[in-house]
Structure formats: structure tokens, C-alpha cells
Design a protein around this motif. Structure first.
Motif, PDB file in Angstrom:
ATOM      1  N   UNK A 422       0.847  -1.378   0.070  1.00  0.00           N
ATOM      2  CA  UNK A 422      -0.132  -0.204  -0.006  1.00  0.00           C
ATOM      3  C   UNK A 422       0.911   1.291   0.080  1.00  0.00           C
ATOM      4  N   UNK A 423       1.949   1.354   0.820  1.00  0.00           N
ATOM      5  CA  UNK A 423       2.724   2.466   0.874  1.00  0.00           C
ATOM      6  C   UNK A 423       3.505   2.729  -0.361  1.00  0.00           C
ATOM      7  N   UNK A 424       4.071   1.768  -1.099  1.00  0.00           N
ATOM      8  CA  UNK A 424       4.850   1.779  -2.353  1.00  0.00           C
ATOM      9  C   UNK A 424       4.031   2.316  -3.360  1.00  0.00           C
ATOM     10  N   UNK A 425       2.703   1.853  -3.487  1.00  0.00           N
ATOM     11  CA  UNK A 425       1.794   2.154  -4.250  1.00  0.00           C
ATOM     12  C   UNK A 425       1.335   3.900  -4.230  1.00  0.00           C
ATOM     13  N   UNK A 426       0.990   4.244  -3.022  1.00  0.00           N
ATOM     14  CA  UNK A 426       0.490   5.575  -2.590  1.00  0.00           C
ATOM     15  C   UNK A 426       1.761   6.656  -2.937  1.00  0.00           C
ATOM     16  N   UNK A 427       3.073   5.932  -2.915  1.00  0.00           N
ATOM     17  CA  UNK A 427       4.146   6.844  -3.364  1.00  0.00           C
ATOM     18  C   UNK A 427       4.395   6.969  -4.885  1.00  0.00           C
ATOM     19  N   UNK A 428       3.490   6.179  -5.547  1.00  0.00           N
ATOM     20  CA  UNK A 428       3.784   6.104  -7.122  1.00  0.00           C
ATOM     21  C   UNK A 428       2.510   6.898  -7.636  1.00  0.00           C
ATOM     22  N   UNK A 429       2.771   8.133  -8.194  1.00  0.00           N
ATOM     23  CA  UNK A 429       1.708   9.026  -8.716  1.00  0.00           C
ATOM     24  C   UNK A 429       1.094   8.507  -9.843  1.00  0.00           C
ATOM     25  N   UNK A 430       1.441   7.403 -10.534  1.00  0.00           N
ATOM     26  CA  UNK A 430       0.867   6.817 -11.601  1.00  0.00           C
ATOM     27  C   UNK A 430      -0.199   5.881 -11.427  1.00  0.00           C
ATOM     28  N   UNK A 431      -0.366   5.533  -9.888  1.00  0.00           N
ATOM     29  CA  UNK A 431      -1.461   4.601  -9.600  1.00  0.00           C
ATOM     30  C   UNK A 431      -2.425   5.272  -8.890  1.00  0.00           C
ATOM     31  N   UNK A 432      -3.671   5.194  -9.321  1.00  0.00           N
ATOM     32  CA  UNK A 432      -4.706   5.949  -8.721  1.00  0.00           C
ATOM     33  C   UNK A 432      -5.185   5.647  -7.305  1.00  0.00           C
ATOM     34  N   UNK A 433      -5.528   6.499  -6.459  1.00  0.00           N
ATOM     35  CA  UNK A 433      -5.387   6.249  -5.010  1.00  0.00           C
ATOM     36  C   UNK A 433      -6.781   5.056  -4.830  1.00  0.00           C
TER      37      UNK A 433
END
Length: 491
Positions: A422-433
Motif C-alpha cells: 500500500x505504501x509503495x503504491x501510494x508513493x507512485x503517482x501513476x497509480x490511482x488512489x
């Protein structure tokens, strides 16, 4: 042969003390604190079951928000806060009062006088907590984590604690002999640390609120130190008492114990600030919190080494003893959760784990896998000595252990692995929240499954305890007020 005799070896049997004078003295001490300790354990188990119900509700709501959604008093915020306080203040503090004061009385070789006041103080502690939890459910919540109990309930808790905590201090004051055991250091320190933490936090956040970020600092200082300076020292005191007692050998190193105690006392007080990395907090304060969190590796390694070297060569005895089975599981968890906590204080790690389920898993790892499992071990050792009876079912003890061990392991792994992703994905601006939120659902469902395992373990524990308690009461009623036991003391 009884069930308990099968799971205890001769050296770990609760009736195997060699010195009759010592057994008689301990029996008198146990008699002096029996009523209060049993009351606290009963209260603790009651809150454990209530907290378990709230925990299941909160777990299901995390991935199914409309679960019980028609009831305003069962919204996620209220249920989660009720769960937290039922477990921390209800289960946690009651079991500390039961096991901690009993260990202190035994090590000080001091009988508890005026025990009626101790019992009454315990009653009012639980009344205050009941009022507080009902206040949370009806919407009087303060919205400050770990301090959600409404203002009108906190004075009852404060006065009750003052009357309870003073018994541990007085037992130490009138102890026999000059030697001070490791467990006594931790218990005595915790009895002073907790009211200091609670009063300062209540005053600066609830009663006379400080301004700005000082409230946030105080909140994390309190929340982190409740675990580190209340639950942790009490659990370590219990482990330091039980491991040598059951194995019949002294703790490996007294000097390592000294180092571990003072390192905990010096460093943990600062460690909670690392949870505010990235916030509008002075940089020097955040850096101090990071350094203190990393320095916590010292007491953790010291305690882990001391426990391991005490147990080495006797691992079969650990597995055969219900007390040590739970205690060693908790002691190992202390090492793991603390090392993970130190790593979470590093800025590079914190920017991933912050605001994720990883932090929630970390909290459960400490409060349950470490503290609660050790206190379960304390109850398994204490109750046969208080009630002069063996545990009625070895099968229920095994169900309790495996239900809780599997349940908390699944929960911690699910929340921390899922939280890291979850943390890795939240830090990736290309993945929608919203996609990130959807990706956490399988991990949250695994958490709900873990809650079922924990519930089974808790039910087995409660059934075994009350079976033992009612059986002891029936024997006592049949035999009269004085029942001679295998320990040679009066029940």
C-alpha cells in the motif's frame, strides 16, 4: 494422571517447591491477594471478550463498510475506539494489576493488607472504564487516539489507579531482604510511569489543551509510551519472573538485565516522535526521536540474549510448559517487533510505512504478540497457585495457544505485507488512489480471518479459566473455609 501433570514435567510442576517454609510463606501471600487477583483476571477476561467482538466488527467494516451500517453507535470510528480501549485499558491494565501485583508481592515476600480497598478500587476502575466505553459508543468520543474515553470517566480511572498502584509501591517499601529482583525494577518503574504519562496527556490535550503541534507531540508521546513504559515493562517483568521460575535456573546475566532496564528507561521515552516524520515539527526533535528509536536496539538485543541464554538447552521444557509456551512466544515477538519498530523510524522506511496498514500491524504485533501472549503465560502460572488447583483441560490450552499464535501471525503478516505494498503504491503517482484502496482488500480480509482464529483461542481460554474457577469454588464450599493443599498452605 491429571491433564496438568501430563503437560508439566516434575521440575515445572506448580507444587514442586522443595522448601516447606518458603511454600507456606508464599501460600500466605497468595491468600492475601487471591480475591483481588482473581477479580482482576475475571475483569480482564470479560474485557478481552468484549474487545474481541469489537475487533471483529472493526475488521469486517474495514473491507465491508456497510456491515452493521444501519446502527449509528456501531460506526467504524466508534467501534475501533471501543475495541482499543477495551483491550488496552480493560484487558491490558486489569491483567497487569492481577499478574504484576501478585509477582511484586511474592518477590517482596509481603502480604497485602487492607485488601478490601484494593478490591473496591478494582471495581471502580472497571466502572469508570465501562462508563468510558459506553460514552465512546454514544458519541462522546474525544477523537484523540488512545485517549478517546470522555472527560467525565477519566477522574474515576485516575482515582482508582492511585488506589491500586500504591499497593505495588507499598509492597516494595516493606519488602523482606535487601536484594531487588529484575522483575521488581520493571514493575515499580511502570507503576510510576503510567500515571505520569496519563496525567500529562490528559492535562495537555483534554483538560487544558496546548496549542498547535504540541498536542500532536503529546499524543504520540503518550500513545507510544503506553506500550513502551506501561505494557512493555510489565510484560518483561513477567517474563523475567516466569522463565527462571519454571525452568529452575537463574537468569543468565544480572548485569545484562541492568543494561536492558536503563536503556529502555532512557531511550523509549523519546521514540514515539518518529511517527511525526514529515510533519510541521522541529527537525531536531524528529532527529532525536529517530536516534532514540534506533538506540532501542540495545535493550532489545540485551533482553533477547538474556532470555535465550537462560532457556538454551531446555527447549523441550519450554514446549511442555503452557506457561513458557506463551511466554517464549511473547519474548521472541518482543525482539521482532522492536527491531521492526527501529527500522520504521528510518526516514527511508517511514516514507513507505507511514499512513498505511503496516503501522496497524506493528501495533498489534507489540500489544498482542508480545504483551498479551506473555500475560497469558502469567495467568497459566499464577492461577494454580491462587486456587490450589490444576488447569482442567490440556486440550483447551492447546486450542488457546494455536488459535492465538496462528491468528496473530496471520494478522501481522497480512497487515504488514499489505501495508508495505500500500505504501509503495501510494508513493507512485501513476497509480490511482482508489486502485490502491482496492488492492488492500484481500489483505484486510485475511485480517478478518485472523480475528476468527483469535476468537476461538479467547473462547478456549475463557472456558478453561471459568471451569477451573467454578470447580475451585465448589471444592472450597464442600470442604469448608480451610483447605489443605499440596503446597502445604491454607487455601
Amino acid at each position: 494422571m491429571s491433564n496438568e501433570s501430563q503437560i508439566f514435567s516434575p521440575s515445572t510442576n506448580p507444587y514442586s517447591s522443595a522448601n516447606e517454609a518458603v511454600r507456606a510463606e508464599l501460600s500466605e501471600i497468595d491468600a492475601s491477594i487471591r480475591t483481588a487477583s482473581v477479580f482482576f483476571v475475571v475483569s480482564a477476561i470479560g474485557w478481552l471478550m468484549i474487545g474481541t467482538v469489537f475487533a471483529l466488527m472493526a475488521a469486517f467494516k474495514a473491507h465491508q463498510p456497510d456491515f452493521l451500517g444501519a446502527y449509528e453507535f456501531l460506526t467504524f470510528g466508534r467501534v475501533r475506539s471501543a475495541h482499543l480501549n477495551a483491550m488496552a485499558m480493560g484487558w491490558g491494565s486489569n491483567i497487569i494489576f492481577a499478574v504484576g501485583l501478585w509477582i511484586m508481592a511474592r518477590l517482596c515476600r509481603a502480604k497485602i493488607d487492607n485488601k478490601g480497598i484494593l478490591f473496591i478500587a478494582g471495581v471502580f476502575w472497571n466502572i469508570g472504564l465501562t462508563v468510558g466505553v459506553f460514552g465512546i459508543l454514544r458519541g462522546d468520543i474525544t477523537s484523540v487516539e488512545w485517549l478517546e474515553i470522555p472527560q467525565y470517566a477519566t477522574p474515576i480511572l485516575a482515582v482508582s489507579y492511585a488506589l491500586i498502584g500504591v499497593w505495588g509501591v507499598m509492597a516494595f517499601r516493606f519488602r523482606k531482604g535487601d536484594h531487588v529482583y529484575v522483575s521488581q525494577w520493571y514493575i515499580l518503574a511502570a507503576l510510576f510511569w503510567f500515571p505520569w504519562l496519563y496525567i500529562v496527556a490528559q492535562a495537555m490535550i483534554i483538560w487544558f489543551p496546548a496549542r498547535g503541534v504540541v498536542q500532536s507531540l503529546t499524543n504520540w508521546w503518550f500513545a507510544h509510551n503506553v506500550l513502551g513504559l506501561w505494557f512493555t515493562p510489565m510484560a518483561l517483568a513477567t517474563a523475567y519472573y516466569l522463565i527462571p521460575k519454571v525452568l529452575g535456573r537463574p537468569i543468565y546475566s544480572y548485569y545484562l538485565s541492568v543494561l536492558g532496564f536503563w536503556a529502555l528507561a532512557i531511550f523509549y521515552n523519546w521514540a514515539g516522535v518518529h511517527h511525526l516524520i514529515g510533519g510541521p515539527i522541529p527537525a531536531w526533535l524528529i532527529s532525536a526521536g529517530v536516534v532514540a528509536s534506533v538506540m532501542m536496539v540495545i535493550p532489545v538485543i540485551v533482553v533477547g540474549l538474556n532470555h535465550h541464554m537462560t532457556v538454551v538447552g531446555l527447549h523441550r521444557e519450554v514446549w511442555r510448559s503452557p506457561t513458557l509456551r506463551f511466554t517464549v512466544f511473547g519474548a521472541i515477538s518482543y525482539t521482532l517487533v522492536s527491531l521492526i519498530g527501529s527500522a520504521m523510524a528510518l526516514r527511508s522506511v517511514n516514507e513507505i510505512t507511514h499512513f498505511t496498514h503496516f503501522t496497524v500491524g506493528h501495533a498489534h504485533h507489540g500489544v498482542y504478540a508480545f504483551f498479551t501472549m506473555i500475560m497469558f503465560g502469567g495467568v497459566y502460572y499464577m492461577m494454580p497457585r491462587l486456587l490450589k488447583r490444576e488447569w482442567p483441560s490440556a486440550g483447551l490450552i492447546k486450542i488457546h495457544f494455536w488459535g492465538c499464535a496462528i491468528g496473530i501471525t496471520v494478522m501481522v503478516v497480512a497487515l504488514q505485507v499489505g501495508g508495505w505494498i500500500q505504501g509503495v503504491e501510494m508513493n507512485n503517482p501513476e497509480i490511482p488512489f482508489l486502485e490502491t484502496v482496492q488492492n488492500t482488500i484481500p489483505w484486510l480480509k485475511a485480517r478478518s480471518v485472523s480475528g476468527i482464529f483469535l476468537t476461538v483461542g479467547h473462547i478456549a481460554f475463557a472456558v478453561n479459566f471459568f471451569w477451573m474457577l467454578f470447580a475451585a469454588g465448589a471444592v472450597r464450599a464442600k470442604s469448608g473455609p480451610t483447605l489443605l493443599t499440596k503446597e502445604g498452605g491454607a487455601a
